[in-house]
Design a protein around this motif. Structure first.
Motif: not given
Lengths: 474, 474
Positions: A235, A239, A242-243, A350-355, A381, A384, A386
């Motif tokens: 994760v 991050s 993405r930046e 799926s969950v929130a990516t941070a989770d 994934h 996502d 996922n």
């Protein structure tokens, strides 16, 4: 009675449309994994929207259940008829023309039965990209992709199917043809009926054609496989990527070492791209306009920094297309490796990516606690949120299919309880079909579930469209 | 009766929630342009979801119409109460907390009444971008943005509001609170109720909170204004830019010279960025990670080639932020320039991007033919096929508002007839509200319109939610 029914249909359809022998019908009555099987009076393969309409008019008049089917590649039994044998399968594969490609507006209009790979190819031939990509792309159909709101490996960049569909033509349960196929990027004229159909799994209407979004083909791409110590590191890497590479990440996939072991064990020709086994692996694809060297350089810079600061343990950047293919082959070999490895129960959570890190730890602990013989495996994934959670059991772990199904159901309950704690989804991209229809009420706001039932009643008051899918029988 | 009604409400709500004096209510009873005005028994400004629920329970019990309102910045009268005066305005501005920002997962959870600019700022403070941007961002609310599926200048890159919303909490007409606020990128669990609410303009439920997508903040941006000979050249330029600067185009706007003349005439401090007036102008913003010089260089290379091959006539690339602001100020000054210029009828049309040139020619010809005194003006988001067609009439062209409204209606009919020929949309981003509710049936598939009525009946069987909006009274 049933024979009379089909007689009524024979009067309005060409005989080539109606398949009734066991041999002719067999490919359409069971799913590709052999997990779900059903029966039907006939399999109908119309050539035109007019024939689809005639079939649905007849089905409404005779109260005949209709099971719409695309490439029959689903994973939740959404396209398989039930065991009653009172209905017909409506297979769309003959409506497969690509009707229009507009390279200035980046749109493609296609009939529902076209195979995904053919649509990808048509877009490529026109110098464009249709980005939906998933394992079954060689046989799944556009209509099925839309009816299930399919995901795949490029969602992180291009969105799910929902975000790729501009307009739809469809036929209602009573045979009414609805023309909603506009090629518009923006259209705020009333309620969003298009998105209501996308993901409705053939229970509200039969999709016959779609206008799809195309994209420029990135001129350059680069792939890498990284070894990481934990999902949290994956994760963190995402991050930073993405930046530093805004808008260029096409895929970002996570796999645990247990899964990698199965993949490598199944095919002696496969090699680990990084120097040594590690707890987790990340698969990355970035793509861009401009030169390949610039992109590879940018990716190398980010991964180099991550090596230094300990975000990743190792990285292999593909130096050519063959190496890129070899990296991605490992990811795509998962389904086959799992099939070979033994009885397994897989989930599409799926969950929130941070989770994701906490979720994986919690699922792993819950499975180990409740099902000690099972090995928890994780692949998915991660960009996502996922993750496909797989519980792999020993080969001789079950005395027959019934014992397996009972355990599978208990494993589902165990995993879904963790999903609920994280306010996640029990079906991120595969849909509900018949396999999860019983679980849906327990994972949906009660008022929202009542609204879903109301919508079904509105679109399909006789209940003839794909009965028992998404919503369990009332 | 009406007094009794409000008495019932006063029993369950704090008195600060209920505004009833003419003075207190005035700002909520007319739209900001003064085009639509209505009456109401009261304006209700709840502090909590519980109060929203209590209001709707009371409204259902007393059959009181409820007009949900956000920042009251709409352009189609969607948030204004009707003239009957039997209902209440439900203003969400006090539910304005930003509840959570997750920078790892790039999500933000916010209550419906938060002002868009505050959400943008909160995202920026966390090092992220919430990309929705439009003229009224200083006063419009997130709930209104979602209820109208707002568009704006960054749709070409980030999509409409629909594509920025992950989950919603809302309250149904009977007061039932629905918890649908998940922060998931992928969730295929049943019918897409979220997208049904997005763009439903307060006629199906009252949105109380949303989970929104955030994006990385591009480190570099560059802006340019180009002079082009025709809309076709603008479309050609867009195609090339899309290919050469994949994923970096944040805005791509078109303006005709007539509109530019009005803008320049209205403010002596404004300057034309290019050397000479031209038939059309394109406004471009590109943004990316990495260095600004690389981006400016890439944009300069594309525009240089376009100058050579005649795609554009001239180009001005902003050399600093002040120049970029000056370029975009011209685009943003349009609404005010039109307001000053005289009576005008504006439209929010969209067609397929490739059809924009032919559509503009056809609209122009139709308006000149039917309304010789009117000047047709064009400005809009050409990358989305979304052009605002404005018919500007002479200052002394009408004897009173009724004469203007009659002509406006005829102008609408004229423009919409051309839209229909191009299979376009009569409302690309503004919605239907009350101003277009009468036009919607003529521009919607009849079966689709019946389904919309059925959905309204399902969600709001008593017809108390924003009656007369989107769907005309039955």
């Amino acid at each position: 009675m049933a024979a009379d029914k089909l007689d009524g249909l024979a009067g309005v359809l060409d005989s080539s449309v109606i398949l009734t022998t066991d041999e002719d019908m067999a490919p359409y009555l069971a799913d590709w994994r052999g997990r779900y099987a059903g029966r039907a009076r006939a399999v109908l393969r119309p050539h035109s929207v007019g024939e689809v309409s005639a079939i649905l008019r007849w089905a409404s008049a005779t109260l005949t259940p209709v099971f719409p089917q695309g490439g029959n590649t689903g994973l939740v039994g959404g396209a398989t008829p039930d065991e009653r044998g009172t209905g017909v399968v409506l297979e769309l594969g003959r409506l497969n023309r690509i009707q229009d490609i507009d390279t200035a507006g980046n749109t493609l209009v296609v009939e529902a039965g076209a195979i995904l790979a053919n649509v990808q190819q048509a877009a490529a031939d026109a110098g464009r990209l249709f980005p939906m990509s998933l394992g079954s792309e060689g046989s799944c159909q556009i209509g099925g992709i839309i009816a299930t709101n399919a995901g795949g490996i490029h969602v992180i960049r291009y969105g799910t199917t929902r975000e790729l569909v501009l307009g739809l033509d469809y036929v209602l349960a009573d045979g009414t043809i609805v023309h909603g196929l506009k090629r518009l990027a923006k259209n705020n004229t009333g309620y969003d009926l298009r998105n209501l159909l996308i993901g409705s799994e053939g229970t509200l209407a039969v999709i016959t054609a779609a206008a799809l979004k195309l994209f420029p083909r990135p001129a350059a791409s680069a792939s890498a496989c990284c070894a990481v110590a934990s999902p949290q590191k994956a994760v963190d890497l995402l991050s930073l990527l993405r930046e530093r590479l805004v808008g260029r990440i096409s895929s970002f996939e996570l796999m645990c070492d247990g899964e990698m072991g199965l993949v490598l064990a199944g095919d002696a020709s496969l090699r680990l791209p990084v120097a040594a086994r590690a707890p987790w692996y990340v698969f990355i694809e970035v793509a861009d306009s401009g030169g390949e060297s610039v992109l590879v350089e940018a990716l190398t810079a980010v991964l180099g920094r991550c090596l230094e600061d300990g975000t990743i343990l190792d990285a292999a950047i593909a130096q050519n297309e063959a190496q890129a293919k070899a990296i991605w082959h490992l990811r795509f070999a998962v389904s086959e490796a799992n099939r070979r490895a033994g009885p397994n129960v897989s989930h599409d959570t799926s969950v929130a990516t941070a989770d994701v890190p906490a979720f994986l730890a919690a699922v792993s602990a819950a499975l180990k606690d409740r099902f000690p013989p099972a090995r928890p495996l994780f692949v998915g994934h991660v960009g996502d949120g996922n993750i496909h959670v797989v519980a792999l059991f020993p080969r001789d772990g079950f005395q027959g299919p019934a014992a397996f199904e009972a355990t599978a159901s208990a494993v589902n309950d165990c995993v879904f309880a963790v999903v609920q704690r994280f306010n996640g989804s029990i079906s991120a991209e595969h849909g509900i079909g018949r396999s999860l229809a019983g679980h849906l009420p327990g994972h949906t706001d009660p008022a929202a579930y009542r609204l879903m039932r109301g919508i079904k009643q509105l679109y399909d008051p006789l209940g003839i469209l794909n009965p028992g899918k998404v919503l369990s029988r009332a």
